[in-house]
Motif scaffolding. Structure first.
Motif, short mmCIF file in Angstrom:
data_model
loop_
_atom_site.label_atom_id
_atom_site.label_comp_id
_atom_site.label_asym_id
_atom_site.label_seq_id
_atom_site.Cartn_x
_atom_site.Cartn_y
_atom_site.Cartn_z
N SER A 1 0.86 -1.19 0.00
CA SER A 1 0.00 0.00 0.00
C SER A 1 0.89 1.23 0.00
O SER A 1 2.04 1.19 0.45
CB SER A 1 -0.92 0.00 1.21
OG SER A 1 -0.17 -0.03 2.40
N GLY B 1 -2.40 4.52 2.31
CA GLY B 1 -3.09 3.27 2.60
C GLY B 1 -3.81 2.67 1.40
O GLY B 1 -4.49 1.66 1.52
N TYR B 2 -3.68 3.29 0.22
CA TYR B 2 -4.33 2.76 -0.98
C TYR B 2 -3.50 1.61 -1.54
O TYR B 2 -2.28 1.56 -1.35
CB TYR B 2 -4.47 3.86 -2.04
CG TYR B 2 -5.40 4.95 -1.62
CD1 TYR B 2 -6.77 4.73 -1.54
CD2 TYR B 2 -4.91 6.21 -1.29
CE1 TYR B 2 -7.63 5.75 -1.15
CE2 TYR B 2 -5.76 7.23 -0.89
CZ TYR B 2 -7.12 6.98 -0.83
OH TYR B 2 -7.96 7.98 -0.43
N PRO B 3 -4.13 0.68 -2.27
CA PRO B 3 -3.39 -0.45 -2.83
C PRO B 3 -2.26 0.03 -3.74
O PRO B 3 -2.46 0.94 -4.55
CB PRO B 3 -4.43 -1.22 -3.63
CG PRO B 3 -5.74 -0.78 -3.09
CD PRO B 3 -5.56 0.61 -2.57
#
Length: 182
Positions: free
Chosen positions: A58, A62-64
């Motif tokens: 991530s 916190g995004y993929p």
């Protein structure tokens, strides 16, 4: 006297435009350049990574961020000891013991993968567009010999940022397809 002032403005605007473009090229070479060369495969493979584990990564928010693998990197050239490195933006989730040919840029391993190509090309494009818009405005000022209206250049910059997003997604898809077929 007015013609002399216009010529001075033209010369300064041309010089400023050249300086902005030189700065943009230097920043691209300095910041995302090594990673871009590595993920596009524009230089030979540096060595092999023996994968020990892979997991979903991530980004800072916190995004993929794609797949990240860790493992022991062995350089192709003799003289370098094997060391633990991270494979950023892996093309697949490799099993333990898989040997992956990689290129090293700034201590991180890269391979040709869609997610890595999309990420690095987006960073490069988002870095370049504001400099290109400023250089375009300075060239318009040089052409007129006085300050030009900035609105068309700002709109072009916004369109350029949207185009960077679309083109980076297209580049990622093409790289993923090429990786899958080859």
């Amino acid at each position: 006297m007015e013609a002399g002032a216009r010529n001075a403005v033209r010369a300064l605007a041309l010089l400023g435009s050249a300086a902005v473009l030189a700065l943009a090229g230097w920043l691209v070479w300095l910041l995302p350049g090594p990673q871009l060369v590595a993920v596009l495969g524009l230089r030979p493979v540096d060595g092999t990574l023996a994968v020990s584990e892979c997991h979903d990564a991530s980004d800072a928010e916190g995004y993929p961020g794609g797949t990240e693998c860790r493992g022991l990197y062995t350089p192709r050239r003799t003289g370098g000891p094997p060391r633990e490195v991270v494979l950023d933006g892996a093309a697949a989730r490799y099993g333990p013991g898989s040997a992956v040919p990689v290129r090293i840029a700034r201590g991180t391993a890269y391979e040709r993968s869609g997610s890595a190509v999309g990420h690095v090309s987006a960073v490069t494009g988002f870095l370049l567009v504001p400099f290109l818009a400023l250089a375009s405005w300075l060239l318009a000022c040089a052409r007129r010999g006085r300050a030009a209206h900035a609105e068309p250049h700002l709109l072009a910059a916004l369109a350029g940022l949207a185009a960077v997003f679309v083109l980076s997604v297209a580049a990622a898809l093409l790289a993923a397809l090429a990786t899958a077929l080859l």
